[in-house]
Write a protein that holds these residues in place. Structure first.
Motif, PDB file in Angstrom:
ATOM      1  N   ARG A 248       0.848  -1.196   0.000  1.00  0.00           N
ATOM      2  CA  ARG A 248       0.000   0.000   0.000  1.00  0.00           C
ATOM      3  C   ARG A 248       0.879   1.239   0.000  1.00  0.00           C
ATOM      4  O   ARG A 248       1.898   1.288   0.701  1.00  0.00           O
ATOM      5  CB  ARG A 248      -0.921   0.012   1.228  1.00  0.00           C
ATOM      6  CG  ARG A 248      -1.917  -1.139   1.255  1.00  0.00           C
ATOM      7  CD  ARG A 248      -2.779  -1.097   2.494  1.00  0.00           C
ATOM      8  NE  ARG A 248      -3.633  -2.277   2.573  1.00  0.00           N
ATOM      9  CZ  ARG A 248      -4.389  -2.586   3.624  1.00  0.00           C
ATOM     10  NH1 ARG A 248      -4.383  -1.787   4.686  1.00  0.00           N
ATOM     11  NH2 ARG A 248      -5.135  -3.675   3.615  1.00  0.00           N
ATOM     12  N   ALA A 308      -4.253   6.825  -3.131  1.00  0.00           N
ATOM     13  CA  ALA A 308      -3.937   5.612  -2.361  1.00  0.00           C
ATOM     14  C   ALA A 308      -3.851   4.417  -3.281  1.00  0.00           C
ATOM     15  O   ALA A 308      -4.738   4.175  -4.097  1.00  0.00           O
ATOM     16  CB  ALA A 308      -5.005   5.380  -1.295  1.00  0.00           C
ATOM     17  N   ARG A 323     -13.119   9.199   2.625  1.00  0.00           N
ATOM     18  CA  ARG A 323     -12.127   8.202   3.039  1.00  0.00           C
ATOM     19  C   ARG A 323     -11.208   8.737   4.137  1.00  0.00           C
ATOM     20  O   ARG A 323     -10.174   8.146   4.441  1.00  0.00           O
ATOM     21  CB  ARG A 323     -11.283   7.757   1.834  1.00  0.00           C
ATOM     22  CG  ARG A 323     -12.077   7.112   0.728  1.00  0.00           C
ATOM     23  CD  ARG A 323     -12.837   5.895   1.231  1.00  0.00           C
ATOM     24  NE  ARG A 323     -11.935   4.918   1.835  1.00  0.00           N
ATOM     25  CZ  ARG A 323     -12.310   4.011   2.733  1.00  0.00           C
ATOM     26  NH1 ARG A 323     -13.560   3.978   3.164  1.00  0.00           N
ATOM     27  NH2 ARG A 323     -11.430   3.148   3.217  1.00  0.00           N
ATOM     28  N   ASP A 363      -9.249   5.333   4.841  1.00  0.00           N
ATOM     29  CA  ASP A 363      -7.876   5.284   4.339  1.00  0.00           C
ATOM     30  C   ASP A 363      -6.920   5.998   5.286  1.00  0.00           C
ATOM     31  O   ASP A 363      -5.838   5.509   5.582  1.00  0.00           O
ATOM     32  CB  ASP A 363      -7.795   5.907   2.941  1.00  0.00           C
ATOM     33  CG  ASP A 363      -8.373   5.001   1.868  1.00  0.00           C
ATOM     34  OD1 ASP A 363      -8.452   3.780   2.108  1.00  0.00           O
ATOM     35  OD2 ASP A 363      -8.767   5.507   0.796  1.00  0.00           O
ATOM     36  N   HIS A 396      -4.196   3.067   5.595  1.00  0.00           N
ATOM     37  CA  HIS A 396      -2.916   3.585   5.103  1.00  0.00           C
ATOM     38  C   HIS A 396      -2.132   4.327   6.168  1.00  0.00           C
ATOM     39  O   HIS A 396      -0.945   4.057   6.358  1.00  0.00           O
ATOM     40  CB  HIS A 396      -3.148   4.509   3.894  1.00  0.00           C
ATOM     41  CG  HIS A 396      -3.519   3.793   2.640  1.00  0.00           C
ATOM     42  ND1 HIS A 396      -2.600   3.311   1.756  1.00  0.00           N
ATOM     43  CD2 HIS A 396      -4.734   3.462   2.145  1.00  0.00           C
ATOM     44  CE1 HIS A 396      -3.218   2.713   0.746  1.00  0.00           C
ATOM     45  NE2 HIS A 396      -4.517   2.797   0.967  1.00  0.00           N
TER      46      HIS A 396
END
Length: 450
Positions: A248, A308, A323, A363, A396
């Motif tokens: 990621r 992302a 997000r 995220d 993330h």
């Protein structure tokens, strides 16, 4: 001559998760025990497990009731069941309120909704909240039940519905917030029938022989976050990330302007964590400077055109406002952050307390540390589950905004909660978990310069 192995065999997260799920379903469908308990870390696929177990029980011809803790959880499970099997008749038992369920269910022909359990009799699967199930009476109990978010269910709620089923699968996250009670429960502390204890705690106190399983992989938390969250909050039930380092990535089209918000964003994008540290000071709970710093970080996250990359898509996905989430300890702090975001032109970003963010996924998250600017460390602010929720919502990166001095505050206010004989001690305690998280965040510190 055979050389000894010196390297650990490669960890296959998919295979580990499959083995755990197979064992859980085997005990649920074919085991001799009336109950099965499953511990799950954040993002390990609790809902996926519940849906799969429900479908297999339905295929086996075993009538099933599903108990969740909120209407949103019930509606989400109904939608997931409908997505996996559009032919399966499903009942949604709801309250008599004006808007009792998600109207998206009305568009599903296989879903029948009713406020009366008798009108849903004979359906292979019926879902509702624990509060609604407590008012149901039946002559013929369901053969099986699935209790979702079982650690967030109080034991008195379990007692109210226990007569409705013969066997049950209990699925939940032991590291999240404890069940909420609006009255004091000190008079029951240490008793095996403490009504404020979690359903699982009471269940295992009376049935220690029940099989216990755990899901070993978090599919939400990245490789940068899973080790910290596992060590800080799940030391006796460790888990790993389903992704590796580099799987990621978070990048930005607009370069940093050198400000503290941009520097902490870049640090979080590179390492998964960022600590924006403000000068040490005792402040009101809605610390204007800290709230403003949170708003500035969120604004720059969106202004810089984030993208992302993950295993979920072939290419980069824009980092949009839906997000990104902001987490706080108190509702007045959340309200102050919403106002500050509106003032800088940011809308549609989720801002809420840890209680309401529980179970949700984003995220990037921005967290106002529960102990930031406080003159003391109360049991509320040291609660392990609160920090666990705030630190485990992201796929993330997580950025924490906090005033300096929390480490010294923790040392000045060690845990002084009275020890109750007979109670199950929850490890690690909030003091230890806070120190573990703070030590890690210190490696990603950026000093605030307004």
């Amino acid at each position: 001559m055979t050389l000894p192995q010196t390297r650990e065999a490669a960890f296959d997260p998919g295979a580990a998760a499959s083995r755990a799920t197979d064992a859980i379903l085997r005990d649920t469908l074919h085991g001799p025990h009336r109950g099965v308990v499953v511990d799950s870390p954040p993002g390990a696929g609790k809902s996926t497990l519940v849906v799969r177990a429900a479908l297999e029980l339905a295929d086996a011809g075993r009538p099933l009731m599903i108990v969740a803790q909120t209407n949103a959880q019930v509606d989400d499970l109904v939608l997931r069941l409908a997505e996996k099997n559009a032919e399966l008749p499903v009942g949604r038992l709801h309250s008599s309120d004006a808007d009792p369920y998600d109207k998206a269910l009305d568009g599903l022909p296989q879903v029948r909704t009713s406020a009366k359990a008798a009108e849903l009799a004979g359906l292979p699967v019926v879902l509702s909240t624990a509060a609604k199930w407590a008012h149901v009476r039946t002559d013929e109990p369901w053969r099986h039940a699935i209790v979702d978010e079982a650690y967030q269910m109080r034991s008195d709620s379990l007692l109210a519905v226990a007569g409705l089923f013969e066997r049950a699968l209990f699925v939940g996250d032991p590291g999240q917030l404890d069940p909420f009670a609006i009255v004091g429960s000190e008079q029951w502390a240490g008793l095996s029938y403490d009504p404020s204890a979690s359903a699982v705690t009471t269940l295992l106190a009376h049935n220690p022989e029940l099989p216990q399983h755990r899901l070993p992989v978090s599919w939400r938390l990245p490789a940068s976050a899973a080790p910290l969250v596992s060590d800080a909050f799940y030391p006796y039930t460790p888990f790993r990330s389903g992704t590796g380092h580099g799987d990621r990535r978070l990048s930005f089209a607009v370069p940093s302007d050198g400000s503290a918000p941009d520097r902490v964003i870049d640090e979080a994008a590179a390492s998964g964590w960022g600590l924006l540290e403000l000068p040490r000071r005792h402040t009101p709970r809605t610390d204007p400077e800290a709230v403003g710093a949170v708003a500035d970080v969120v604004r720059r996250l969106l202004e810089r055109g984030g993208a992302a990359v993950s295993e979920r898509s072939d290419g980069p996905c824009p980092l949009t406002s839906d997000r990104v989430a902001v987490g706080t300890a108190h509702r007045d702090q959340a309200a102050a952050v919403r106002t500050a975001l509106t003032d800088v032109g940011v809308t549609e970003v989720t801002v809420d307390t840890a209680n309401r963010l529980q179970g949700r996924e984003y995220d990037v998250t921005v967290v106002l540390h529960p102990l930031s600017g406080r003159p003391d460390a109360t049991a509320f602010h040291l609660e392990t589950g609160r920090l666990c929720v705030l630190a485990s919502r992201h796929r993330h990166a997580c950025i924490v905004v906090c005033r300096a001095g929390v480490g010294e505050l923790l040392d000045d206010y060690p845990s002084t909660e009275p020890v109750q004989l007979g109670t199950v001690v929850k490890f690690p305690d909030g003091w230890e978990a806070n120190h573990t998280v703070l030590a890690h965040l210190g490696e990603h510190r950026v000093a605030w310069r307004p």
